[in-house]
Design a protein around this motif. Structure first.
Motif: not given
Length: 343
Positions: A158, A173, A177-178, A289, A291, A300, A303-304
Motif C-alpha cells: 500500500l 494486500t 492494513t492502511p 484486499i 482480510t 480488518p 482495509s474493509k
C-alpha cells in the motif's frame, strides 16, 4: 524457525496435497544502494537482499514484487512463489524483496557502523524507498504488473501505491492494513514491551542465545483466535506443525531487528494526512484486499473501509477461527482469488 515462517511451512503442507513443494528458494542476492536517510537518521551504507524467480518478459510486463512480512525473509517465501503456487513463476517474473531490518538487508543485527540500537529507526516508507532504489539502480525495473504483500508486506504494498502511484498496475494486500487501529497498536506495543522487559535485553546489547520466551508466546497468541488455540490444545497429542509452532520458545530472528520492525509498523499510517477517501484518491492501482474477520494481530476494519471507498477494488473477507493466519487455513480460496486478479 521464526514464527512467521510457520505460514510458509503450513502452506507447503497444504500444497503438497496437490503438487510437490519446493525445498529451496532461488539464490539469495544482495545489492548495495548506497547511503540511506531514514526516519531516525542516516546510514552510510545499506544493502538490500532479493531473489528473482521465473523469466522476465521482453517488455518487462510480467513483473510481480513480493516484500516480506514482520520477521520474514525471502527464504521464508519459498512455498508461496513457484510453478503453480500462489504467485505462479510459469506466468510471472517475481522479485522477492527483503525488507530493511530483517537481518538480510541492512539491519540492526548486521550493521558494522550502526549496530544494534545505534541503527536508526525506520518506517515502512523507508523500506519502500530503498526497494524502489534497488529496482531502479540495480535491476532496471521501472514498472511492475503487481505488488503482493502479506501482513507487513501488505503495508509495504500500500505504501508503494501511495509513494509511487504509477509504478504498479495492481496491488494485493493480504491481512495488511492502511492504518493501524488502537487494537493493533496495543498488540504491537505489547510485543515491544516484551522485548524491553526481557531480563537479558540490556537496551539491545543482549548476549548471543538470549531467549525471548514472553515475546514468542505473545506473538503466537496474537496469530490465532482463542478458539483455534483451544482446538490445538485438544489435539496436542498429534505431532502437527501447529503444535510445534505453539510450543516454540525462541526465535532465529534477531530480537533487535524485530524491535525496529515493530517500531516501523507502529508509526505507519497512510490515513494520517486526510481521511480514507483522500487515501483512495491517491491510489491509482487496482486492488485486491484480503482480510480476516477474526484477525487479532491486524484489525480488518481499515482495509474493509478502504475497499469500500475505492472503485474496482476486490474484497475477500475470510471468516474462520485461524485469526491472522486465516489465509493459510483457506489457502485454496486465497490462491484462486490472487491468480484471477493477477491475470
Amino acid at each position: 524457525m521464526n514464527l512467521y515462517r510457520y505460514a510458509g511451512q503450513t502452506l507447503c503442507a497444504l500444497l503438497a496435497m496437490m503438487s510437490a513443494c519446493a525445498s529451496m528458494a532461488a539464490e539469495q542476492q544482495l545489492a548495495s544502494i548506497g547511503s540511506l536517510t531514514m526516519t531516525g537518521g542516516k546510514i552510510k551504507q545499506c544493502s538490500l537482499g532479493y531473489r528473482t524467480y521465473g523469466t522476465l518478459a521482453a517488455d518487462q510486463g510480467n513483473v510481480v514484487l513480493v516484500p516480506t512480512w514482520l520477521t520474514g525473509r525471502t527464504a521464508d517465501q519459498v512455498d508461496l512463489i513457484g510453478p503453480g503456487k500462489l504467485i505462479d513463476t510459469d506466468r510471472w517474473y517475481v522479485i522477492a524483496l527483503d525488507a530493511i531490518g530483517n537481518g538480510v538487508s541492512c539491519s540492526p543485527s548486521n550493521s558494522k557502523t550502526h549496530p544494534r540500537l545505534k541503527f536508526p529507526e525506520f518506517g515502512i516508507r523507508d523500506m519502500v524507498k530503498a526497494q524502489h532504489r534497488l529496482l531502479a539502480l540495480t535491476l532496471g525495473i521501472d514498472h511492475a504488473h503487481a505488488i503482493v504483500g502479506i501482513s507487513m508486506g501488505g503495508m509495504q504494498a500500500l505504501q508503494w501505491a501511495v509513494m509511487y502511484p504509477d509504478y504498479a498496475s495492481k496491488v494485493v494486500t493480504i491481512v495488511g492494513t492502511p492504518q493501524p487501529t488502537a487494537q493493533d497498536l496495543q498488540v504491537w506495543r505489547a510485543e515491544m514491551s516484551a522485548i524491553e522487559r526481557n531480563p537479558g535485553w540490556n537496551n539491545g546489547n543482549y548476549a548471543p542465545g538470549t531467549v525471548f520466551r514472553n515475546l514468542t508466546a505473545l506473538h503466537t497468541e496474537s496469530l490465532w483466535t482463542p478458539e483455534h488455540a483451544a482446538a490445538r490444545t485438544v489435539a496436542a497429542k498429534q505431532p502437527t506443525e501447529d503444535r510445534l509452532h505453539g510450543t516454540q520458545t525462541s526465535q532465529s530472528f534477531s530480537a533487535v531487528d524485530w524491535y525496529r520492525q515493530l517500531q516501523a509498523m507502529t508509526t505507519f499510517d497512510l490515513v494520517r494526512d486526510g481521511g480514507m477517501a483522500t487515501l483512495s484518491g491517491k491510489i491509482k492501482a487496482r486492488m485486491l484486499i484480503i482480510t480476516s474477520e477474526q484477525d487479532r494481530l491486524v484489525d480488518p476494519a481499515p482495509s474493509k473501509a478502504l475497499a469500500a471507498q475505492k472503485r474496482n477494488t476486490r474484497l475477500l473477507v475470510l471468516d474462520n477461527d485461524c485469526g491472522h493466519m486465516a489465509p493459510v487455513c483457506e489457502m485454496k480460496k486465497v490462491d484462486q482469488a490472487v491468480k484471477d486478479f493477477l491475470e
